[in-house]
Write an enzyme that holds these catalytic residues in place. Structure first.
Site, short mmCIF file in Angstrom:
data_model
loop_
_atom_site.label_atom_id
_atom_site.label_comp_id
_atom_site.label_asym_id
_atom_site.label_seq_id
_atom_site.Cartn_x
_atom_site.Cartn_y
_atom_site.Cartn_z
N ASP A 120 70.87 19.74 41.58
CA ASP A 120 69.67 20.12 42.32
C ASP A 120 69.34 19.05 43.35
O ASP A 120 70.24 18.44 43.93
CB ASP A 120 68.52 20.33 41.33
CG ASP A 120 67.53 21.39 41.77
OD1 ASP A 120 66.79 21.13 42.73
OD2 ASP A 120 67.47 22.47 41.13
N HIS B 206 61.97 19.73 43.66
CA HIS B 206 62.47 20.92 42.96
C HIS B 206 63.24 20.55 41.70
O HIS B 206 63.03 21.13 40.62
CB HIS B 206 63.36 21.71 43.92
CG HIS B 206 63.82 23.03 43.41
ND1 HIS B 206 65.01 23.19 42.74
CD2 HIS B 206 63.26 24.25 43.46
CE1 HIS B 206 65.17 24.46 42.41
NE2 HIS B 206 64.12 25.13 42.84
N ASN C 135 65.81 34.87 44.75
CA ASN C 135 64.41 35.23 45.01
C ASN C 135 64.24 36.19 46.18
O ASN C 135 63.13 36.35 46.66
CB ASN C 135 63.61 33.97 45.36
CG ASN C 135 63.45 33.03 44.20
OD1 ASN C 135 63.78 33.37 43.08
ND2 ASN C 135 62.96 31.84 44.47
N SER D 155 64.40 29.99 40.01
CA SER D 155 64.69 28.58 39.76
C SER D 155 64.00 28.08 38.51
O SER D 155 64.48 27.16 37.86
CB SER D 155 64.23 27.73 40.95
OG SER D 155 65.19 27.67 41.95
#
Length: 649
Positions: free
Chosen positions: A189, A223, A315, A392
């Site tokens: 990530d 994130h 998404n 996520s």
């Protein structure tokens, strides 16, 4: 023509978070006020992941020979019309692990040459153009998060009451059976803030592939820290939140930049790194609509090493009639999301507190399970906490469930753990498996209940030995380090092997130091004496070289082999100017392309090209006055090199 630049690396992808974030640069998210942290500030005790990567599994094979045949134009179909092009090649190192390299070409013409050069190398397994992924469409809608009543007494974390997903997943009851202890969850990530008080001592030393240095223990985007907290934030410490698998460790692998985007090559390298450094579960809360062969090969490698790979479903499910300037399949509709759609990956959809599919959650045959993903509160850099929404957030809940399963049933393979994850999910939507929820909502409590599904071992009567048994040889670990990993061709390095027992005791015996050029197939080995666990030998490096150490074993100590180390070499280039001409010489020539460049109007510009040959030197005439240099292009076993500057009169 300017020379290309060879750099080692490994789709950096869009972070799939939709909702609230304190960083306006974060991908696919909408800013909102951060939740103030409870009062606490302690420095974390940071653990360390294993230094030596494990050898590659023999059964790993790349997914397919992409880009090796056919017109070069097909390989470059998605390359930009102007500007730099990143050409990615896949090879296997001497230990059989996937290795990704990136050649940055200045334009499509040089990119075509880079493709041809890569095809000429016998060990090339795949070639593709690197892809940059950025946010597509607006933020996903946020739904109100309800708070269900807990089935067991809650832990005392300050924000536990806001963590509706833990109520849905019966977390406190789950923790009576397993907490994820002994498992390593790799978060590939934007990095993880290891200094966060709710992650103190949980974040291992990983890697940063964005800047090619560092441990991945910082997060300029936020994130990755949010994802990590969902998995393994400390529970019962009176601070912040609780992670579903709070006994697990986090291996941070940074592949996304401060804006939450990056390159597919880095994601591929990150997956390989995680598989080689002890991860039992890899979480990929990132994605792209493109199917990248390098990422798929890295996933196949991880699966072959018995690692479970979990990824966000995406998404971008949006009604095109509600989007200005719609591009179906890109910023609206329901595009397929990778890496979730690759075979063997657990694709995770998002649900809200009413167990309904989140409106933004992508759907399709690649969705395997669903998990909470709306208004999820978790850790955020600088000791903060934040509510975010997206697949996520759902993906790490599924990854944490896998960590719990593997902790409770350590003998289970990755495939068995995945089957248990899907087999115990609670059916939602249409009866049976469907494209919106897959097998259903993950149920960690059900997954940990009942037998492991494996036959109980049969214990045979112990025989009475007539004599005392001979002690079994002890296991050993062989490591290898070199004094330099990049040298000028012709220089020497010192290779030092270490051979120790699993308890750290040095071994005395005989080892072999083996080396080969990167373009060769066979190794040449030399015996070296190991005394008190150490052996060293000087090696001359004339080209790119692989080196590894092998301990032969003794009557009391088992044989073992180190991971291979790659040593890069660059040729030496000298240049001398004269009246209207210059002369250059390349040591270790491979008939590489040599660009003669003149500094003009603030930039180096190629004025002539030549080739490096075995002659003593080459002279280029007909040059105007000015400052010049030569750039020697990379070959299969040598890096590119730029000479010093010289004046032409």
């Amino acid at each position: 023509m300017p020379a290309t630049t060879q750099v080692l690396g490994t789709i950096a992808a869009l972070a799939l978070a939709a909702g609230l974030t304190a960083s306006p640069a974060a991908a696919d998210v909408r800013p909102a006020a951060a939740v103030p942290p409870p009062a606490l500030s302690t420095a974390p005790a940071v653990s360390t992941a294993p230094d030596d990567a494990a050898p590659a599994p023999e059964e790993w094979q790349p997914s397919g020979p992409a880009g090796l045949t056919g017109p070069v134009s097909e390989v470059l179909a998605d390359a930009p019309e102007r500007g730099p092009v990143r050409v990615v090649t896949l090879t296997a190192d001497s230990a059989g692990r996937p290795e990704v390299s990136v050649t940055v070409a200045e334009d499509r013409g040089e990119a075509a040459e880079a493709v041809q050069d890569a095809r000429a190398v016998p060990d090339t397994l795949a070639i593709a153009v690197d892809s940059k992924v950025s946010a597509v469409g607006g933020a996903s809608p946020l739904l109100a998060a309800g708070t269900a009543s807990a089935a067991a007494a809650w832990v005392d974390d300050a924000y536990r009451g806001a963590q509706w997903p833990l109520n849905t997943l019966s977390a406190e009851s789950v923790w009576k059976s397993a907490t994820g202890a002994g498992q390593i969850v790799a978060v590939v990530d934007s990095g993880v803030d290891a200094a966060h008080p709710d992650l103190a001592g949980t974040v291992l030393s990983g890697t940063d592939l964005v800047v090619d240095r560092g441990t991945g223990q910082s997060d300029p985007n936020g994130h990755g820290t949010h994802v990590a907290g969902i998995v393994a934030a400390k529970a019962g410490n009176g601070v912040g939140i609780a992670g579903l698998a709070h006994g697990a460790k986090i291996l941070p692998v940074r592949v996304l930049d401060a804006d939450g985007s990056g390159w597919s090559s880095d994601v591929a390298a990150g997956i390989t790194y995680a598989a080689d450094h002890g991860a039992t579960v890899i979480n990929l809360s990132l994605g792209s609509p493109g199917s990248d062969p390098m990422v798929r090969s890295a996933i196949d490698y991880a699966l072959a090493k018995d690692v479970v790979v979990v990824a966000a479903a995406g998404n971008s499910a949006q009604d095109c009639s509600k989007v200005s300037n719609p591009y179906p399949g890109e910023n609206c509709g329901n595009p397929v999301n990778y890496p979730a759609a690759f075979p063997g990956v657990v694709g995770v959809a998002a649900t809200d507190s009413a167990d309904a599919r989140a409106a933004f959650s992508e759907y399709g045959s690649y969705v395997d399970v669903a998990a909470p993903g709306v208004r999820v509160r978790s850790t955020y850099p600088s000791s903060r906490y934040l509510d975010m929404s997206g697949t996520s957030m759902a993906s790490p809940y599924a990854a944490a469930t896998v960590a719990l399963i593997r902790a409770k049933f350590p003998a289970m393979s990755a495939a068995q753990a995945t089957a248990r994850l899907t087999g115990t999910a609670r059916d939602l939507g249409t009866a049976g498996r469907d494209p919106y929820y897959g097998a259903g909502l993950v149920q960690p409590l059900a997954a940990l209940s009942g037998p492991s599904g494996e036959a109980a071992p049969v214990t045979a009567p112990a025989p009475t030995p007539a004599t005392a048994p001979t002690p079994a040889p002890v296991s050993t670990v062989t490591g290898l380090k070199v004094s330099a990993t990049t040298v000028t061709a012709g220089q020497s390095v010192v290779a030092t092997a270490t051979v120790r027992t699993s308890s750290g005791t040095g071994i005395t015996g005989t080892a072999q130091l083996c080396s080969r050029r990167v373009t060769a197939r066979a190794y040449s080995c030399a015996n070296v004496a190991v005394r008190d666990g150490i052996a060293a030998k000087s090696l001359r490096v004339d080209a790119g070289t692989y080196v590894y150490a092998r301990f032969a074993g003794t009557a009391t100590a088992k044989a073992s082999t180190s991971a291979a180390v790659r040593i890069h070499a660059r040729p030496k280039a000298t240049v001398a100017g004269g009246r209207g001409k210059l002369s250059f010489q390349v040591y270790q020539p491979r008939r590489q392309r040599v660009s003669v460049q003149r500094y003009h109007r603030g930039a180096w510009r190629t004025v002539k090209t030549s080739a490096a040959s075995s002659t003593a030197s080459r002279t280029v005439s007909g040059l105007s006055r000015g400052t010049y240099r030569v750039v020697v292009a990379a070959s299969a076993d040598l890096l590119t090199v730029t000479s010093g500057k010289t004046a032409v009169r």
